[in-house]
Scaffold this motif. Structure first.
Motif, short mmCIF file in Angstrom:
data_model
loop_
_atom_site.label_atom_id
_atom_site.label_comp_id
_atom_site.label_asym_id
_atom_site.label_seq_id
_atom_site.Cartn_x
_atom_site.Cartn_y
_atom_site.Cartn_z
N VAL A 25 0.84 -1.19 0.00
CA VAL A 25 0.00 0.00 0.00
C VAL A 25 0.88 1.24 0.00
CG1 VAL A 25 -1.68 1.33 1.34
CG2 VAL A 25 -1.94 -1.14 1.13
N ALA A 26 1.89 1.25 0.84
CA ALA A 26 2.80 2.40 0.93
C ALA A 26 3.52 2.61 -0.40
CB ALA A 26 3.81 2.18 2.05
N ALA A 27 3.99 1.53 -1.00
CA ALA A 27 4.70 1.64 -2.27
C ALA A 27 3.77 2.16 -3.37
CB ALA A 27 5.28 0.29 -2.66
N ALA A 28 2.55 1.67 -3.41
CA ALA A 28 1.60 2.11 -4.43
C ALA A 28 1.22 3.58 -4.23
CB ALA A 28 0.34 1.25 -4.39
N PHE A 29 1.21 4.03 -3.01
CA PHE A 29 0.83 5.41 -2.72
C PHE A 29 1.98 6.38 -2.98
CE2 PHE A 29 -0.76 8.94 -0.23
CZ PHE A 29 -2.12 8.87 -0.47
N VAL A 30 3.20 5.96 -2.68
CA VAL A 30 4.36 6.84 -2.77
C VAL A 30 5.04 6.76 -4.14
CG1 VAL A 30 6.62 7.32 -1.77
CG2 VAL A 30 4.72 6.77 -0.29
N PRO A 32 4.23 6.88 -7.42
CA PRO A 32 4.06 7.87 -8.50
C PRO A 32 4.82 9.18 -8.23
CG PRO A 32 1.96 6.86 -7.99
CD PRO A 32 2.93 6.39 -6.94
N SER A 33 4.72 9.70 -7.03
CA SER A 33 5.44 10.94 -6.70
C SER A 33 6.94 10.73 -6.75
CB SER A 33 5.04 11.43 -5.31
OG SER A 33 3.67 11.68 -5.25
N PHE A 34 7.39 9.61 -6.22
CA PHE A 34 8.81 9.31 -6.22
C PHE A 34 9.35 9.22 -7.65
CE2 PHE A 34 12.22 6.11 -6.39
CZ PHE A 34 13.17 6.74 -5.61
N LEU A 35 8.63 8.51 -8.51
CA LEU A 35 9.06 8.37 -9.90
C LEU A 35 9.07 9.71 -10.63
CD1 LEU A 35 7.32 5.02 -10.88
CD2 LEU A 35 9.75 5.43 -10.46
N VAL A 38 12.16 11.56 -9.53
CA VAL A 38 13.35 10.95 -10.13
C VAL A 38 13.47 11.32 -11.61
CG1 VAL A 38 14.39 8.74 -10.79
CG2 VAL A 38 13.52 9.05 -8.48
N VAL A 39 12.36 11.29 -12.34
CA VAL A 39 12.39 11.63 -13.77
C VAL A 39 12.75 13.10 -13.96
CG1 VAL A 39 10.93 11.90 -15.82
CG2 VAL A 39 10.86 9.79 -14.51
N VAL A 40 12.14 13.99 -13.18
CA VAL A 40 12.46 15.41 -13.29
C VAL A 40 13.93 15.66 -12.95
CG1 VAL A 40 12.01 17.70 -12.31
CG2 VAL A 40 10.11 16.23 -12.96
N GLY A 41 14.42 14.99 -11.91
CA GLY A 41 15.83 15.13 -11.54
C GLY A 41 16.76 14.63 -12.63
#
Length: 132
Positions: A25-30, A32-35, A38-41
């Motif tokens: 649940v935590a991974a699914a929730f976090v 999209p924002s994390f990715l 990372v992509v913007v960085g």
């Protein structure tokens, strides 16, 4: 601060409903924002020399600062209320951060410890007979 609160609620509900599967649940929730970060960085790191990327980030920076400022003001209203001591400490940390252009984590940590020390000392507390 709806983002962190929503994340914590999702993780807690996931844990209560499915136990150890709360990690999913935590991974699914976090994720999209994390990715997105990372992509913007990665894009910024790869193409930071291009004028279009520099212009884009130059335009985005004020919007990000405005969002952070509004969130900080709302948090200050919730936590500092009418007590001038935390407002003074918060203003000093803000001024130092703005002046140096960096996040002085030791100063922020020290400000928290200072507030704990002030509240722990009965003579320095404005209403020692009442708990905050």
């Amino acid at each position: 601060m709806p983002g962190p609160l929503a994340t914590q609620v999702a993780m807690r509900v996931g844990y209560l409903r499915r136990g150890a599967l709360a990690v999913a649940v935590a991974a699914a929730f976090v994720a999209p924002s994390f990715l997105l970060v990372v992509v913007v960085g990665a894009v910024y790191t790869r193409y930071s020399g291009l004028s279009i990327v520099a212009s884009l980030f130059y335009g985005i920076a004020p919007a990000v600062m405005a969002i952070i400022t509004l969130a900080a003001i709302n948090l200050l209203k919730l936590t500092d209320r009418r007590d001038p001591r935390p407002w003074t400490i918060s203003a000093a940390v803000f001024a130092l951060t703005a002046a140096t252009g960096s996040e002085p984590i030791l100063v922020i940590f020290g400000a928290g410890l200072l507030m704990i020390a002030i509240d722990a000392h009965p003579r320095l507390h404005p209403h020692p007979w009442r708990l905050p």
